[in-house]
Scaffold this active site. Structure first.
Site, PDB file in Angstrom:
ATOM      1  N   SER A  85      46.679  16.063  21.495  1.00  9.44           N
ATOM      2  CA  SER A  85      45.412  15.350  21.588  1.00  9.44           C
ATOM      3  C   SER A  85      44.493  15.837  20.482  1.00  9.44           C
ATOM      4  CB  SER A  85      44.768  15.595  22.950  1.00  9.44           C
ATOM      5  OG  SER A  85      44.278  16.923  22.995  1.00  9.44           O
ATOM      6  N   LYS A  86      43.288  15.296  20.456  1.00  9.81           N
ATOM      7  CA  LYS A  86      42.307  15.663  19.425  1.00  9.81           C
ATOM      8  C   LYS A  86      42.071  17.171  19.374  1.00  9.81           C
ATOM      9  CE  LYS A  86      40.198  11.677  17.921  1.00  9.81           C
ATOM     10  NZ  LYS A  86      40.186  11.276  16.523  1.00  9.81           N
ATOM     11  N   ARG A  87      42.217  17.807  20.515  1.00  9.30           N
ATOM     12  CA  ARG A  87      42.014  19.255  20.555  1.00  9.30           C
ATOM     13  C   ARG A  87      42.905  19.990  19.565  1.00  9.30           C
ATOM     14  NH1 ARG A  87      44.148  21.920  24.345  1.00  9.30           N
ATOM     15  NH2 ARG A  87      45.242  20.149  25.223  1.00  9.30           N
ATOM     16  N   ASP A 138      43.773  10.256  11.926  1.00 14.33           N
ATOM     17  CA  ASP A 138      42.958  11.481  11.882  1.00 14.33           C
ATOM     18  C   ASP A 138      43.370  12.338  10.685  1.00 14.33           C
ATOM     19  OD1 ASP A 138      41.730  10.824  14.274  1.00 14.33           O
ATOM     20  OD2 ASP A 138      43.106  12.008  15.500  1.00 14.33           O
TER      21      ASP A 138
END
Ligand code: GLU
Ligand code: ZN
Length: 475
Positions: free
Chosen positions: A252-254, A262
């Site tokens: 995920s973005k984490r 991204d």
């Protein structure tokens, strides 16, 4: 020998890294053997598939360096390549299954099915369709239709027997048909169910290799049953282990990024991504950690090199490949990649000299922007550099300015003269100079830096260095 593989994304968001890896593997496997590659858009979830995501998907795949021989943008002999445009094709196949009794309409409402599952669960059994509509006769069906019920279509699975399914990565598995239960192949709104459209499209499009996520492993037996019932040839399937973050959690973005976009926006190079993704869950024989070019990436790709353990995405490792990709580019490629950052340098010659100068010091375009600002506009020294400027006595700056005036065009002669005059050498000499000329303690080679900056600006910075040294700006 693989003739044709494919990538079949559902365009419900930006391309997830796990799916980007799947696409890359499928492409490498096809291109390894000179096979062809198909892009098929699985847009049967109408609400969640706006066209903007499809456009973004194609763009991201192209950016990654993939190409395809058949797809929604270029067409091909087995189109259309968007599932929602293939309804007429599915319609004929549904009819064939209905005619042969291998499919039947099911009038159960979602509430009825939910209640059924709840009961089975309570009794400790695996939820499975009960078969309530399996043997409705013509008049019972007519009744249901008269009530305005819109049926889904179910595939009739034999209640005895077993099915063996081979997987390129997981080996052979055996399933008891009775455990599968009759499953939906057309939803009550008329749209095709995933199992069905996905399986028949692969067969109709001549796909002989399917690589996809492990989450689809348990779908395969149903898909093979459909193809067998229609007399179509199933592809070979290989299910890739999940791609997780470094901490073994779903990506995920984490973790710094979840989608290819991204990473693209963060300034990563497609070459770095290809090299890293091709090694996540796949290993090259005789791996020597070297950046591979596109020909090597595909020629050395092997289905046997795909493992069963989940792969872990690690941003630091990707940066390692990024560094190698930056090193491997030609000057022209580097200048083209950084064109936007270099806009302030008018002369092509200066751009080339500048990118070569900073190549060892940069991984990302944003860093290039920073160095160019430092070159062209007097930079404020960063705290470490300011400390060095302060620690350097006034006499050094006077000697530096003086010897520079005498030797401005000859870096070597200037440094020799300054060494003589100041009694400093090595780090003690170069660190303050670097701090004065670049505002930092680490960076590109100074001779080239001065040549690009020009002697007038060098002189000014040396004079300015003395002033910084005396200033009381806080560190
Ligand atoms: N549309 C499916 C997905 O994105 C495709 C699965 C497959 O590759 O067969 O998960
Ligand atoms: Zn039913």
């Amino acid at each position: 020998m693989i003739q044709k593989s494919r990538f079949a994304p559902s365009p419900t968001g930006y391309l997830h890294l796990g799916n980007a890896r799947t696409a890359l593997f499928a492409w490498l496997a096809a291109r390894h053997d000179g096979g062809s590659f198909v892009l098929r858009i699985e847009d049967t979830d109408r609400e969640r598939s706006p066209r903007q995501y499809e456009d973004a998907l194609l763009e991201d795949l192209r950016w990654l360096g993939l190409d395809w021989d058949e797809g929604p943008d270029c067409g091909g002999a087995h189109g259309p390549y968007r599932q929602m445009e293939r309804q007429a094709i599915y319609g004929e196949l549904y009819q064939r299954l209905l005619d042969s009794g291998l499919a039947y309409p099911c009038y159960c409402t979602p509430e009825m099915l939910a209640a059924e599952r709840e009961q089975q669960r309570a009794a400790g059994r695996a939820p499975r369709y009960s078969g309530r509509c399996r043997d409705l006769d013509a008049s019972a069906r007519a009744d249901m239709e008269a009530q305005g019920l819109r049926p889904s279509l179910r595939f009739r699975v034999a209640t005895t027997g077993r099915l063996r399914v081979a997987d390129l990565i997981w080996g052979e598995r055996e399933y008891a048909l009775a455990d599968l239960g009759d499953f939906v192949i057309r939803r009550s709104d008329g749209s095709p169910a995933f199992f069905f459209a996905n399986a028949v499209d692969d067969a109709l499009m001549g796909v002989d290799l399917v690589l996809r996520g492990e989450d689809h492993l348990s779908n395969t037996p149903r898909q093979i049953l459909i193809l067998q019932a229609l007399g179509l040839t199933p592809p070979r399937y290989g299910h890739l282990p999940l791609l997780l973050g470094r901490d073994a959690q779903p990506l995920s973005k984490r973790h710094g990024a979840a989608s290819l976009r991204d990473l693209r926006e963060a300034g990563f190079l497609p070459q770095a991504l290809r090299n890293y993704l091709a090694r996540l869950g796949h290993h090259y024989a005789e791996e020597d950690g070297r950046l591979l070019d596109d020909t090597e990436l595909r020629q050395r790709f092997r289905l046997e090199g795909i493992g069963r353990a989940p792969a872990h995405f690690d941003l630091e490792q990707l940066e390692h490949w990024q560094a190698q990709a930056v090193q491997s580019m030609t000057t022209e490629q580097l200048a083209a990649w950084l064109a936007a950052e270099l806009a302030e340098l008018a002369e092509p010659e200066d751009r080339r000299a500048f990118v070569e100068l900073i190549r060892p010091n940069i991984h990302f375009p944003a860093q290039v922007r920073d160095w160019l600002q430092r070159l062209l506009h007097d930079p404020e020294p960063d705290p470490e550099a300011l400390r060095v400027l302060r620690e350097t006595p006034e006499e050094f700056w006077a000697a530096a300015a003086h010897s520079f005036s005498a030797q401005a065009e000859d870096w070597k002669a200037w440094v020799a003269a300054l060494q003589e005059a100041s009694g400093r050498r090595g780090r003690a000499l170069f660190q303050p100079l670097r701090a004065a000329l670049t505002g930092r303690l680490h960076g590109p080679e100074l001779a080239g830096w001065c040549a690009l900056m020009g002697s007038e600006r060098c002189r000014q910075r040396l004079a300015q260095a003395g002033r910084w040294a005396q200033s009381s700006a806080p560190i």
